[in-house]
Design an enzyme around this catalytic site. Structure first.
Site, short mmCIF file in Angstrom:
data_model
loop_
_atom_site.label_atom_id
_atom_site.label_comp_id
_atom_site.label_asym_id
_atom_site.label_seq_id
_atom_site.Cartn_x
_atom_site.Cartn_y
_atom_site.Cartn_z
N HIS A 92 0.80 -1.23 0.00
CA HIS A 92 0.00 0.00 0.00
C HIS A 92 0.83 1.29 0.00
CE1 HIS A 92 -4.46 1.09 1.09
NE2 HIS A 92 -4.04 1.69 0.00
N ASP A 121 -9.93 -0.53 3.78
CA ASP A 121 -8.75 -1.10 4.45
C ASP A 121 -9.10 -1.55 5.86
OD1 ASP A 121 -6.06 -1.56 5.28
OD2 ASP A 121 -5.35 0.15 4.12
N HIS A 139 -6.86 -1.27 8.00
CA HIS A 139 -5.96 -0.37 8.73
C HIS A 139 -6.22 1.09 8.35
CE1 HIS A 139 -3.92 -4.28 8.01
NE2 HIS A 139 -3.65 -4.18 9.31
N ASP A 183 -3.52 3.27 7.96
CA ASP A 183 -2.32 3.73 7.24
C ASP A 183 -2.08 5.21 7.50
OD1 ASP A 183 -2.08 1.12 6.43
OD2 ASP A 183 -2.87 1.44 4.42
N HIS A 202 4.07 1.30 4.20
CA HIS A 202 2.68 1.02 3.80
C HIS A 202 1.68 1.35 4.90
CE1 HIS A 202 1.83 -3.42 5.26
NE2 HIS A 202 2.46 -2.72 6.17
N ASP A 240 -7.33 -1.83 -0.32
CA ASP A 240 -6.39 -2.78 0.26
C ASP A 240 -7.17 -4.09 0.45
OD1 ASP A 240 -4.84 -4.24 2.11
OD2 ASP A 240 -4.05 -2.42 3.03
N ASP A 267 -6.74 -6.43 2.29
CA ASP A 267 -6.91 -6.87 3.67
C ASP A 267 -8.14 -6.23 4.33
OD1 ASP A 267 -6.16 -4.41 4.95
OD2 ASP A 267 -4.05 -5.00 5.00
N GLU A 290 -1.87 -4.98 -2.08
CA GLU A 290 -1.56 -5.94 -1.01
C GLU A 290 -1.90 -7.39 -1.35
OE1 GLU A 290 0.15 -5.40 1.87
OE2 GLU A 290 0.24 -3.19 1.89
N1 LIG Z 1 -1.30 -1.23 4.12
C1 LIG Z 1 -1.26 -2.03 5.18
N2 LIG Z 1 -1.55 -3.30 5.05
N3 LIG Z 1 -0.90 -1.49 6.34
C2 LIG Z 1 -0.72 -2.22 7.56
C3 LIG Z 1 -0.20 -1.33 8.64
C4 LIG Z 1 0.02 -2.04 9.95
C5 LIG Z 1 0.45 -1.13 11.09
N4 LIG Z 1 -0.56 -0.18 11.42
C6 LIG Z 1 1.76 -0.43 10.76
O1 LIG Z 1 1.85 0.77 10.75
O2 LIG Z 1 2.74 -1.07 10.51
MN LIG Z 2 -3.45 -0.41 3.63
MN LIG Z 3 -4.39 -2.89 5.36
#
Ligand SMILES: NC(=[NH2+])NCCC[C@H](N)C(=O)O
Ligand SMILES: [Mn+2]
Ligand SMILES: [Mn+2]
Length: 298
Positions: free
Chosen positions: A99, A122, A124, A126, A139, A225, A227, A270
């Site tokens: 990402h 997502d 998350h 990010d 990411h 994303d 995920d 991802e």
């Molecule tokens: N694009 C993603 N899958 N991001 C996951 C981030 C996980 C976590 N919040 C980090 O800063 O590392």
């Molecule tokens: Mn992401």
């Molecule tokens: Mn994510």
């Protein structure tokens, strides 16, 4: 939606630490993304992959900004390609890669829109910065960077700063937020539909509200994303989080966005074939792409 689509692959895996997501663009191509889009009546030009400089173990690493130089270089190249595609009156469809590539995609898109809306689909946020990141993985910072928070090499890519405004962002599907990200969301008043709101309101209302919320924007970028989906439905991702958006909710969201004709650029990121089961996640990604571009059940 524009009738011409420019496919751009970004085999990037340096924005995080699990190898394999660099094969995402190939996996999505193998799942017949071009054929699906052509069947829907689009002209597809596959511009190939952005060149990524390889991981350099000898390079000194900043602990809280891993592979900063390689990510910056790739995102700058990507921004130029995306910018040129829009200039050509084509719809940029970017295939990741991790990402972190959203830094490049949105940099290229934002040049063409005064008030770009962003739907960040997502698990998350990010929204980490070098100060708050628990991992050092870029990411996990890409949305914050697009909002102007982060290392200047990344926030200033492709000349515009910042790329987007906090009131033009909607996050959908969040269920794993770090403490610093929670503070960021509150400080900047970012609209977030966590899984809690999706459960309570239903995806249909979430998308209706998202479209109303973004009605003052002049373009909408979808950054999806994989995920964000429930890991049972999309297992091939590096940072899976249980309790996600179901296959059907994902499709409903794409179908509603297609009907709204609001989306002006998109990226699907991802997909990690090494962690996947027989390319299932890439197939899911292509299904969602088809729905976003107007595929209907009947
Ligand atoms: N694009 C993603 N899958 N991001 C996951 C981030 C996980 C976590 N919040 C980090 O800063 O590392
Ligand atoms: Mn992401
Ligand atoms: Mn994510």
């Amino acid at each position: 939606m524009k009738k011409n689509i420019s496919l751009i692959g970004v085999p990037m895996d340096l924005g995080q630490t699990r190898r394999g997501v660099d094969m995402g663009p190939s996996a999505i191509r193998y799942a017949d993304v071009t054929k699906e889009l052509m069947q829907l009546g689009y002209t597809v030009e596959d511009l190939g992959d952005i060149e990524i400089s390889r991981f350099e173990p000898s390079l000194e690493q900043e602990e809280n900004l891993k592979n900063l130089v390689q990510v910056t270089d790739a995102c700058s190249l990507l921004a130029t390609k995306v910018d040129a595609a829009i200039q050509d009156n084509s719809f940029p469809l970017v295939l990741g890669g991790d990402h972190s590539i959203a830094i490049g995609t949105i940099a290229g898109v934002a040049k063409h829109y005064e008030n770009l809306g962003v739907i960040w689909f997502d698990a998350h946020g990010d929204l980490n910065t070098p100060e708050t990141t628990p991992s050092g993985n870029i990411h996990g910072m890409s949305l914050a960077i697009n909002l102007g928070h982060g290392h200047p090499l990344l926030t200033k890519i492709h000349h515009k700063y910042p790329k987007i405004k906090p009131e033009h962002v909607v996050i959908i599907g969040a269920r794993s937020l770090d403490e610093g990200e929670r503070v960021f969301i509150k400080e900047h008043g970012i609209k977030v539909y966590t899984m809690h709101e999706i459960d309570r309101l239903g995806m249909s209302r979430v998308i209706d509200e998202t479209m109303a919320y973004l009605k003052h924007t002049d373009g909408v970028h979808l950054s999806l994303d994989l995920d964000g989906l429930e890991p049972h439905d999309a297992p091939g991702v590096g940072t899976p989080v249980p309790g996600g958006i179901t296959y059907r909710e994902g499709h409903l969201a794409m179908e509603m966005l297609a009907a709204s004709r609001m989306v002006t650029s998109a990226e699907f990121v991802e997909v990690n074939p090494i962690l996947d089961e027989r390319n299932r996640t890439a197939v899911v990604a292509v299904g969602l792409i088809a729905s976003l571009f107007g595929q209907k059940i009947l």
